[in-house]
Write an enzyme that holds these catalytic residues in place. Structure first.
Site, PDB file in Angstrom:
ATOM      1  N   LYS A   1      -0.969  45.525  48.930  1.00 58.48           N
ATOM      2  CA  LYS A   1      -1.478  46.843  49.314  1.00 58.48           C
ATOM      3  C   LYS A   1      -0.581  47.412  50.426  1.00 58.48           C
ATOM      4  O   LYS A   1       0.314  46.750  50.927  1.00 58.48           O
ATOM      5  CB  LYS A   1      -2.927  46.764  49.818  1.00 58.48           C
ATOM      6  CG  LYS A   1      -3.913  46.162  48.818  1.00 58.48           C
ATOM      7  CD  LYS A   1      -4.083  47.015  47.571  1.00 58.48           C
ATOM      8  CE  LYS A   1      -4.991  46.321  46.557  1.00 58.48           C
ATOM      9  NZ  LYS A   1      -5.027  47.066  45.265  1.00 58.48           N
TER      10      LYS A   1
ATOM     11  N   SER B   1      -2.095  49.293  40.559  1.00 58.09           N
ATOM     12  CA  SER B   1      -2.781  49.744  41.773  1.00 58.09           C
ATOM     13  C   SER B   1      -1.829  50.272  42.835  1.00 58.09           C
ATOM     14  O   SER B   1      -2.244  51.002  43.728  1.00 58.09           O
ATOM     15  CB  SER B   1      -3.634  48.618  42.355  1.00 58.09           C
ATOM     16  OG  SER B   1      -2.817  47.601  42.907  1.00 58.09           O
TER      17      SER B   1
END
Length: 282
Positions: A108, A47
């Site tokens: 993230k 990701s």
């Protein structure tokens, strides 16, 4: 002659009692360092490609943003509001956080700060009504290995063979520059993905908007909790620390029972990679 030790009233420093005390002290020291200073972190997915790869091991510092319940390692602290010595991240920082609902660790990039309005149209990001600078880069070629692409990856369709016949990932790269100057590479797999259109959403006070660099393959603030996403902007208190550096990385070929295989599995070019984004104008 009287025997030394417990029989003449002196304290016996040996035995199980001392061992247990020593183990407890060591565990408390490890927990303290883990919670207040730094901890290791393992990348389990794609990701955050292309910057981070499945199999990377990172050092995450705990002090840059102050401390909250999420700073305490192993999810031992109850969820309480508040942060000691709080300092907001900068746009572009890579952060580790506890998922606000499941308390699973995520990693993230900070895209939006409190008060920012975030929107995406056809995969193009805008902040406060201004499109973020995007520059298409040459295709990035990365060798395929047992860790790459990662499990359930969205990148398998980019697997090709190079001139020597080896499998490689040929990835479409777009370099973004956020307000404030942070610049970094993202993967843009093209139109047609659910996360290509989002918002506009204004980030509430004490919240952050987070996205993965693999923009079409990341469960982040754009994705509902029911789909393993973050379900919108994330409370600042959920941020556990900042990713600093890659300590080492492995390609998935190591066998735990064969120490010699550990060395062969190392991706030697990954160790020491600085994870702080370049900032134009600084």
């Amino acid at each position: 002659m009287a025997k030394r030790g417990a029989r003449n009233g002196t304290k016996d420093d040996g035995g199980w009692g001392k061992l247990i005390r020593d183990v407890v002290v060591i565990l408390l020291l490890v927990l303290g360092i883990h919670s207040c200073v730094a901890k290791p972190f393992y990348i389990p997915s794609d990701s955050m490609m292309p910057v981070l790869r499945n199999g990377d091991r990172l050092i995450v510092s705990k002090y840059p943003y102050g401390w909250s319940y999420s700073s305490v390692s192993f999810h031992l602290a109850p969820k309480v509001e508040g942060r000691l010595f709080a300092k907001l991240p900068e746009r572009g920082d890579i952060v580790v956080l506890e998922h606000p609902v499941t308390r699973i660790d995520y990693i993230k990039r900070v895209i939006g700060l409190p008060g920012d309005t975030i929107a995406l149209r056809n995969g193009e990001l805008s902040i406060n009504g201004k499109p973020v600078k995007r520059e298409v880069q040459p295709m990035l070629s990365i060798p395929v290995d047992p860790n790459l692409p990662g499990p359930d990856s969205s990148l398998f369709r980019f697997v090709n063979r190079d001139a020597s016949g080896k499998q490689v990932l040929e990835l479409p790269i777009v370099r973004e520059t956020l307000p404030g100057g942070a610049t970094f590479d993202t993967i843009d797999m093209g139109p047609g993905y659910p996360t290509d259109d989002y918002g506009p959403v204004t980030v509430p006070a004490n919240h952050l908007f987070l996205m993965g660099d693999n923009r079409d393959g990341s469960a982040d603030s754009r994705v509902d909790v029911s789909q393993k996403g973050l379900g919108g902007p994330v409370p600042f208190d959920a941020i556990a620390g900042r990713a600093e550096i890659i300590s080492f990385s492995t390609d998935g070929t190591a066998e735990w029972y064969n120490p010699l295989s550990w060395f062969g599995a190392l991706r030697s070019d990954r160790a020491g990679t600085d994870l702080r984004p370049e900032r134009q104008g600084k």
